[in-house]
Design a protein around this motif. Sequence first.
Motif: not given
Length: 406
Positions: A128-138, A142-146, A149-155, A165-166
Amino acid sequence: MRIDGIETFVVANPRPDLGGPYLIFVKLTTDDGIVGYGEHYGATFRPSVVEAMLEDLAGALLIGRDPFLIERFCRSAYGRGFTARPDVTLGGAISALEMACWDIIGKAVDKPVHALLGGRVRDAVRSYTYIYDEPGVEGDAVYRDPELAARRAAEYVAKGFTALKFDPAGPYSSMGGYQPLLERIELSVRFCSAIRDAVGTDADILFGTHGQFTPGGAIRLAARLEPYDPLWFEEPVPPDDVEGMARVRRHTSIPIAAGERLTGKAEFARLLAASAVDIVQPDLGRCGGLLEGKKIAAIAEVHGAQIAPHCYCGPIVAAANLQLAACSPNFLILEAIEDWGGFHAELLKTPLRFENGCTVVPNAPGLGVELDEDVLAAHRYEGDRLHIEMVDDPVDHNEPRWTGRG
């Protein structure tokens, strides 16, 4: 064969959100030219101090000695300074040097480490992996916007992951545990709902916390998460509150996972004996190394618990975790740093392989991987941060939008 040299490397991580701001590696060399690599995970001291600790411990107990004497080294190191009790920084030093010895042993007999610890029972391990932000996003967006996070999870699911994990539940304060803020409970529910809708039953969701709550607070939060059927609720109370964790487990249907901050089999045994966990998460860069990890897995097996090795550092701990997972019947799932690409791949001459939701078990001798020392030299870390830190202020319940990393 004797160990006759040690070298340490503190390597700057170009993406600190993927494993921390730096990675600490150690290299042991034998008198007949065999090289073994190890890695120290997240200590309570600055990296320059950790380097000195590694060199001191190796100088006292390994240089001039046989690398095959794992048990003798570990017991001598554990009792050094008349301590003989858990210490995460010493545990990290023992772990790094111990796994480097195993790397040497495997290369000396031309066998992967898992073949020397009982033999593998699987060829690939679910990861498994954490759901991480895309590169360059500070800013941990992804931990503040459900919805993000859902879009990243689908990816991630599209890439083959079957578990994600989140941890949006709130800040980690040295003044904890505390009661979860209502705003964070609601945010956590929104995360679980959005991610479950996005991945359906194609992936398990793993709800992470880092020991920040009281038992009562964790139980309140767990009750709101149960409808989304997480695979686990991670470290709901501080790691030394064994009875508190057992109380949480008795009051929720969600399996409890813990152990990334523990070191040594005795600490894990206490959790298991108290029926406080369903899943233990030893980090082989901290818990005492591969042999200690195998003992922890065996104790968990007796208690009907599973192991899910923790990894928030570099690819040598990952490789050691993979060796343990391969030869442990009660293995559940392995933590990966995304699909082991990016800098984690650059650090290795032959990167780890992620396929169909699993990390493939390498067949090469020792840990199965080799560091690229040219890459290490090109990314020397010069700072003095701790690997991971928590805030030192109490959580202010009069400020419901308190801004700590979730």
